[in-house]
Motif scaffolding. Structure first.
Motif, PDB file in Angstrom:
ATOM      1  N   ASP A  21       0.824  -1.197   0.000  1.00  0.00           N
ATOM      2  CA  ASP A  21       0.000   0.000   0.000  1.00  0.00           C
ATOM      3  C   ASP A  21       0.863   1.254   0.000  1.00  0.00           C
ATOM      4  O   ASP A  21       0.554   2.239  -0.672  1.00  0.00           O
ATOM      5  N   PHE A  22       1.962   1.212   0.748  1.00  0.00           N
ATOM      6  CA  PHE A  22       2.825   2.388   0.855  1.00  0.00           C
ATOM      7  C   PHE A  22       3.463   2.733  -0.481  1.00  0.00           C
ATOM      8  O   PHE A  22       3.369   3.873  -0.951  1.00  0.00           O
ATOM      9  N   VAL A  23       4.124   1.773  -1.106  1.00  0.00           N
ATOM     10  CA  VAL A  23       4.819   2.079  -2.356  1.00  0.00           C
ATOM     11  C   VAL A  23       3.823   2.368  -3.475  1.00  0.00           C
ATOM     12  O   VAL A  23       4.085   3.187  -4.357  1.00  0.00           O
ATOM     13  N   GLN A  24       2.642   1.734  -3.434  1.00  0.00           N
ATOM     14  CA  GLN A  24       1.607   2.002  -4.431  1.00  0.00           C
ATOM     15  C   GLN A  24       1.198   3.477  -4.408  1.00  0.00           C
ATOM     16  O   GLN A  24       0.898   4.064  -5.451  1.00  0.00           O
ATOM     17  N   GLY A  25       1.224   4.088  -3.236  1.00  0.00           N
ATOM     18  CA  GLY A  25       0.853   5.482  -3.089  1.00  0.00           C
ATOM     19  C   GLY A  25       1.950   6.458  -3.440  1.00  0.00           C
ATOM     20  O   GLY A  25       1.744   7.673  -3.352  1.00  0.00           O
ATOM     21  N   GLN A  26       3.107   5.950  -3.860  1.00  0.00           N
ATOM     22  CA  GLN A  26       4.228   6.802  -4.246  1.00  0.00           C
ATOM     23  C   GLN A  26       4.529   6.749  -5.737  1.00  0.00           C
ATOM     24  O   GLN A  26       5.063   7.712  -6.291  1.00  0.00           O
ATOM     25  N   MET A  27       4.199   5.662  -6.389  1.00  0.00           N
ATOM     26  CA  MET A  27       4.672   5.375  -7.735  1.00  0.00           C
ATOM     27  C   MET A  27       3.599   5.585  -8.793  1.00  0.00           C
ATOM     28  O   MET A  27       2.406   5.629  -8.494  1.00  0.00           O
ATOM     29  N   THR A  28       4.029   5.698 -10.058  1.00  0.00           N
ATOM     30  CA  THR A  28       3.100   6.020 -11.144  1.00  0.00           C
ATOM     31  C   THR A  28       2.413   4.815 -11.753  1.00  0.00           C
ATOM     32  O   THR A  28       1.451   4.976 -12.509  1.00  0.00           O
ATOM     33  N   GLY A  38       6.202 -10.594  -9.778  1.00  0.00           N
ATOM     34  CA  GLY A  38       5.942  -9.777 -10.945  1.00  0.00           C
ATOM     35  C   GLY A  38       6.730  -8.490 -10.867  1.00  0.00           C
ATOM     36  O   GLY A  38       7.363  -8.191  -9.849  1.00  0.00           O
ATOM     37  N   MET A  39       6.680  -7.706 -11.946  1.00  0.00           N
ATOM     38  CA  MET A  39       7.458  -6.472 -11.998  1.00  0.00           C
ATOM     39  C   MET A  39       6.756  -5.451 -12.863  1.00  0.00           C
ATOM     40  O   MET A  39       6.135  -5.811 -13.878  1.00  0.00           O
ATOM     41  N   VAL A  40       6.844  -4.167 -12.480  1.00  0.00           N
ATOM     42  CA  VAL A  40       6.366  -3.074 -13.318  1.00  0.00           C
ATOM     43  C   VAL A  40       7.418  -1.972 -13.322  1.00  0.00           C
ATOM     44  O   VAL A  40       8.095  -1.750 -12.324  1.00  0.00           O
ATOM     45  N   PRO A  41       7.572  -1.261 -14.450  1.00  0.00           N
ATOM     46  CA  PRO A  41       8.386  -0.051 -14.447  1.00  0.00           C
ATOM     47  C   PRO A  41       7.556   1.092 -13.890  1.00  0.00           C
ATOM     48  O   PRO A  41       6.332   1.145 -14.084  1.00  0.00           O
ATOM     49  N   ALA A  42       8.193   2.022 -13.192  1.00  0.00           N
ATOM     50  CA  ALA A  42       7.443   3.132 -12.614  1.00  0.00           C
ATOM     51  C   ALA A  42       8.356   4.319 -12.365  1.00  0.00           C
ATOM     52  O   ALA A  42       9.574   4.169 -12.219  1.00  0.00           O
ATOM     53  N   CYS A  43       7.748   5.495 -12.314  1.00  0.00           N
ATOM     54  CA  CYS A  43       8.453   6.711 -11.932  1.00  0.00           C
ATOM     55  C   CYS A  43       7.986   7.153 -10.548  1.00  0.00           C
ATOM     56  O   CYS A  43       6.879   6.837 -10.107  1.00  0.00           O
ATOM     57  N   PHE A  44       8.830   7.905  -9.896  1.00  0.00           N
ATOM     58  CA  PHE A  44       8.480   8.621  -8.676  1.00  0.00           C
ATOM     59  C   PHE A  44       8.616  10.097  -9.018  1.00  0.00           C
ATOM     60  O   PHE A  44       9.688  10.542  -9.447  1.00  0.00           O
ATOM     61  N   LEU A  45       7.526  10.851  -8.851  1.00  0.00           N
ATOM     62  CA  LEU A  45       7.439  12.200  -9.364  1.00  0.00           C
ATOM     63  C   LEU A  45       7.488  13.238  -8.256  1.00  0.00           C
ATOM     64  O   LEU A  45       7.206  12.954  -7.085  1.00  0.00           O
ATOM     65  N   SER A  46       7.781  14.476  -8.645  1.00  0.00           N
ATOM     66  CA  SER A  46       7.627  15.617  -7.750  1.00  0.00           C
ATOM     67  C   SER A  46       6.161  16.024  -7.739  1.00  0.00           C
ATOM     68  O   SER A  46       5.343  15.515  -8.524  1.00  0.00           O
ATOM     69  N   ALA A  47       5.813  16.974  -6.887  1.00  0.00           N
ATOM     70  CA  ALA A  47       4.438  17.464  -6.845  1.00  0.00           C
ATOM     71  C   ALA A  47       4.035  18.126  -8.161  1.00  0.00           C
ATOM     72  O   ALA A  47       2.844  18.243  -8.462  1.00  0.00           O
ATOM     73  N   GLY A 203      -5.101   5.201  -8.850  1.00  0.00           N
ATOM     74  CA  GLY A 203      -5.353   5.972  -7.650  1.00  0.00           C
ATOM     75  C   GLY A 203      -4.270   6.990  -7.389  1.00  0.00           C
ATOM     76  O   GLY A 203      -3.381   7.225  -8.214  1.00  0.00           O
ATOM     77  N   CYS A 204      -4.317   7.602  -6.225  1.00  0.00           N
ATOM     78  CA  CYS A 204      -3.487   8.761  -5.927  1.00  0.00           C
ATOM     79  C   CYS A 204      -2.023   8.400  -5.689  1.00  0.00           C
ATOM     80  O   CYS A 204      -1.700   7.331  -5.185  1.00  0.00           O
ATOM     81  N   TYR A 205      -1.148   9.335  -6.065  1.00  0.00           N
ATOM     82  CA  TYR A 205       0.277   9.279  -5.764  1.00  0.00           C
ATOM     83  C   TYR A 205       0.820  10.692  -5.934  1.00  0.00           C
ATOM     84  O   TYR A 205       0.133  11.579  -6.474  1.00  0.00           O
ATOM     85  N   VAL A 206       2.018  10.925  -5.479  1.00  0.00           N
ATOM     86  CA  VAL A 206       2.615  12.252  -5.611  1.00  0.00           C
ATOM     87  C   VAL A 206       2.751  12.601  -7.095  1.00  0.00           C
ATOM     88  O   VAL A 206       3.317  11.837  -7.867  1.00  0.00           O
ATOM     89  N   GLY A 207       2.201  13.737  -7.493  1.00  0.00           N
ATOM     90  CA  GLY A 207       2.226  14.164  -8.885  1.00  0.00           C
ATOM     91  C   GLY A 207       1.052  13.693  -9.714  1.00  0.00           C
ATOM     92  O   GLY A 207       0.952  14.030 -10.906  1.00  0.00           O
ATOM     93  N   GLN A 208       0.133  12.932  -9.110  1.00  0.00           N
ATOM     94  CA  GLN A 208      -0.966  12.326  -9.872  1.00  0.00           C
ATOM     95  C   GLN A 208      -1.909  13.368 -10.464  1.00  0.00           C
ATOM     96  O   GLN A 208      -2.437  13.198 -11.568  1.00  0.00           O
ATOM     97  N   GLU A 209      -2.106  14.485  -9.774  1.00  0.00           N
ATOM     98  CA  GLU A 209      -3.017  15.512 -10.289  1.00  0.00           C
ATOM     99  C   GLU A 209      -2.520  16.064 -11.622  1.00  0.00           C
ATOM    100  O   GLU A 209      -3.319  16.277 -12.550  1.00  0.00           O
TER     101      GLU A 209
END
Length: 286
Positions: A21-28, A38-47, A203-209
């Motif tokens: 749940d924690f990492v899901q709320g951080q990644m794209t 399993g594996m997915v590529p993802a970014c971690f974004l700024s606001a 769902g939501c993550y940093v930069g999702q808006e």
């Protein structure tokens, strides 16, 4: 004989009941939808929706493993710890314990080519984590192994080592973006061919808006493309008529990847640090 290349990389391991749940709320991307393993590529974004980190994130039975570019693990770990409040999550930097090689094809002993994209099994005296990854224009394998088993693992691999520069050349010629090697920090993922690292339904993550606004608008001002020309410098501003219209990423020989404005027509001749460059068609995403 299978060709392989050592990858300059770092790694984090997340454990604890709330790790997913924690990492899901951080990644794209949507790690919850991935298989186990399993594996997915993802970014971690700024606001502002700009790339701070790119990772390939492995979901396993007892932990989450993040494979990052070299030296990036401490900074991402620090970011994670800022967001941990009541979450049952532990963050470990395991860069010193793990190493990674990329096989240019799927000729790894024990690998089931008809199986899942992520597999774990014993090889060379220890357990390896293997993921199918395209780094050259064709599927290959990222193999993560314990450094203490390195000699036995490489003996079991019995491959032909190729330098990282060869892997980079193949990647650039295939038009594949690499956020760290191309220097795309501070850009939007959609501008640099990283659409496959995005999910607009998770769902939501940093930069999702910002990502939601881009989806609604339907496009960005920049895209990933290739430039051709002799001696093109990497990480250099691209000029057209005295104006900056983009920036190069990695370069090899007569070819460079570029983040460039979409309104620059194909076959346009541009200036890259004094070198003449011709814009090719938009490059393929990762």
């Amino acid at each position: 004989m299978t060709a392989f290349t050592h990858l300059p990389s770092s790694a984090l391991r997340l454990t604890g009941d709330d790790r997913l749940d924690f990492v899901q709320g951080q990644m794209t991307n949507n790690l919850k939808a991935a298989a186990v393993p399993g594996m997915v590529p993802a970014c971690f974004l700024s606001a502002k929706g700009q790339i701070e980190f790119f990772a390939r994130i492995y979901k396993r039975e007892g932990d989450v493993y993040l494979h990052l570019a070299e030296s990036e693990a401490p900074a991402l770990a620090a970011r994670f710890r800022k967001y941990i409040i009541f979450d049952a999550v532990e963050v470990q930097d395991i860069s010193e314990q793990l190493a990674t090689v990329h096989l240019w094809d799927e000729g790894l002993p024990g690998w089931d080519a008809a199986g899942g994209d992520v597999q774990t099994y014993e090889l060379g005296g220890g357990v390896v984590l293997v993921g199918r990854v395209n780094r050259t224009g064709a599927p290959g394998l990222d193999v993560h192994y314990l450094r203490k088993h390195g000699a036995a693992f490489l003996a079991a691999l019995n491959g032909d080592e190729r330098p990282f520069s060869d892997l980079e050349a193949a990647r650039i010629r295939a038009g594949l973006s690499d956020a760290a090697q191309d220097g795309w920090a501070g850009t939007l993922p959609q501008e640099v061919g990283l659409e496959s690292a995005m999910s607009y339904r998770k769902g939501c993550y940093v930069g999702q808006e910002i990502m939601a606004r881009l989806e609604a608008r339907g496009n960005t001002r920049y895209h990933l493309a290739q430039l051709s020309g002799e001696g093109l410098p990497a990480h250099t501003e691209i000029m057209q008529g005295g104006k900056v219209v983009g920036r190069t990423g990695g370069s090899v020989g007569d070819l460079s990847l570029a983040r460039i404005r979409k309104d620059v027509p194909a076959d346009t001749v541009l200036d890259v640090g004094g070198a003449a460059a011709q814009l090719k068609a938009q490059s393929a995403p990762v």
